[in-house]
Design a protein around this motif. Sequence first.
Motif, short mmCIF file in Angstrom:
data_model
loop_
_atom_site.label_atom_id
_atom_site.label_comp_id
_atom_site.label_asym_id
_atom_site.label_seq_id
_atom_site.Cartn_x
_atom_site.Cartn_y
_atom_site.Cartn_z
N LEU A 38 23.86 26.31 45.09
CA LEU A 38 24.93 26.22 44.10
C LEU A 38 24.81 24.92 43.30
CD1 LEU A 38 27.33 27.90 43.19
CD2 LEU A 38 28.73 26.68 44.84
N THR A 39 24.46 23.84 43.95
CA THR A 39 24.26 22.56 43.27
C THR A 39 23.10 22.65 42.28
OG1 THR A 39 25.10 21.35 45.18
CG2 THR A 39 23.76 20.11 43.60
N PHE A 44 20.98 23.50 36.51
CA PHE A 44 20.31 24.34 35.51
C PHE A 44 21.30 24.87 34.47
CE2 PHE A 44 17.12 24.82 39.02
CZ PHE A 44 16.12 24.10 38.39
N GLN A 45 22.54 25.09 34.87
CA GLN A 45 23.55 25.51 33.89
C GLN A 45 23.80 24.40 32.87
OE1 GLN A 45 26.76 26.60 36.51
NE2 GLN A 45 26.33 28.77 36.25
N HIS A 46 23.79 23.17 33.33
CA HIS A 46 23.94 22.04 32.40
C HIS A 46 22.77 22.03 31.42
CE1 HIS A 46 23.49 17.79 31.16
NE2 HIS A 46 24.80 17.90 31.02
N GLU A 47 21.57 22.25 31.94
CA GLU A 47 20.39 22.33 31.07
C GLU A 47 20.53 23.46 30.06
OE1 GLU A 47 17.50 20.57 30.64
OE2 GLU A 47 18.44 19.06 31.92
N ILE A 50 22.59 22.27 27.16
CA ILE A 50 21.80 21.39 26.29
C ILE A 50 20.82 22.22 25.46
CG2 ILE A 50 20.14 19.49 26.23
CD1 ILE A 50 23.08 18.76 27.10
N HIS A 51 20.17 23.18 26.11
CA HIS A 51 19.21 24.03 25.40
C HIS A 51 19.90 24.90 24.35
CE1 HIS A 51 15.35 23.39 27.56
NE2 HIS A 51 16.17 22.88 28.45
N LEU A 52 21.11 25.32 24.63
CA LEU A 52 21.86 26.10 23.65
C LEU A 52 22.13 25.26 22.40
CD1 LEU A 52 23.35 28.67 22.80
CD2 LEU A 52 25.38 27.75 23.95
N TYR A 92 14.44 28.78 24.75
CA TYR A 92 15.59 29.09 25.58
C TYR A 92 15.31 30.22 26.56
CZ TYR A 92 20.64 29.35 26.42
OH TYR A 92 21.87 29.31 27.00
N TYR A 93 14.28 30.99 26.33
CA TYR A 93 14.01 32.22 27.07
C TYR A 93 13.83 32.00 28.58
CZ TYR A 93 11.66 36.48 28.53
OH TYR A 93 11.31 37.61 29.19
N ILE A 94 12.93 31.10 28.95
CA ILE A 94 12.62 30.91 30.38
C ILE A 94 13.82 30.38 31.13
CG2 ILE A 94 11.28 29.48 31.99
CD1 ILE A 94 8.91 29.87 30.17
N LEU A 95 14.48 29.38 30.61
CA LEU A 95 15.63 28.80 31.30
C LEU A 95 16.71 29.85 31.52
CD1 LEU A 95 16.98 26.29 32.47
CD2 LEU A 95 17.90 25.84 30.20
N GLU A 96 17.02 30.62 30.51
CA GLU A 96 18.07 31.63 30.62
C GLU A 96 17.72 32.68 31.67
OE1 GLU A 96 21.60 33.39 30.09
OE2 GLU A 96 20.99 31.55 29.08
N ASN A 97 16.52 33.21 31.63
CA ASN A 97 16.13 34.27 32.57
C ASN A 97 16.05 33.76 34.00
OD1 ASN A 97 16.01 36.35 30.73
ND2 ASN A 97 13.93 35.87 30.15
#
Length: 131
Positions: A38-39, A44-47, A50-52, A92-97
Motif C-alpha cells: 500500500l505504501t 506510484f500514485q503520487h508519480e 506528477i506525470h498527469l 504516461y502509458y507505463i506508469l498508468e498500466n
Amino acid sequence: MEKRILTYRHFMDEMIKEIMEKHDKSKEELELIRQEHLTQVSFFQHERLIHLIVTVTFAILEILSLLMTLINADLFALLLAVVVLVLLIPYYYILENEVQKMYKQYDAICKELYDGKFYDSTVQAPIMGRQ
C-alpha cells in the motif's frame, strides 16, 4: 521510474505467488506485506499525479505547435508537433498500466489476508433492475 515500477511489480508477482503456495501463512506476515504494498502504491500514485501534470503540459504544447504549423506552414513547427506527439503518448502509458496491475496485486494480498472476505474490484456488481 519505468525500471523501478516494473521491477517492483515483478517482485510483488513473485511474492504473491509464494504466498499462495505457502500453507502456513501468518496473518502478521500478510499484514506487513499488505502495508508495504500500500505504501509503494501510494508512492506510484503520487508519480501518476506528477506525470498527469506533465502530460497535460505536453498536450498544450502539442496544440500550440499544431496551431503554429497551420499558421506559419513552417518545417520547424511541423517537426516540433511530431516530436511532442511522440513524447506524449508513451510518457504516461507505463506508469498508468503498472499501477493498475498493482491494484490487482493488492486485492490478491487482501484476499489471502482476509480469507477471501473482502471487496474484489475484479468482480462485476449485479445489475439492479426495476420491478
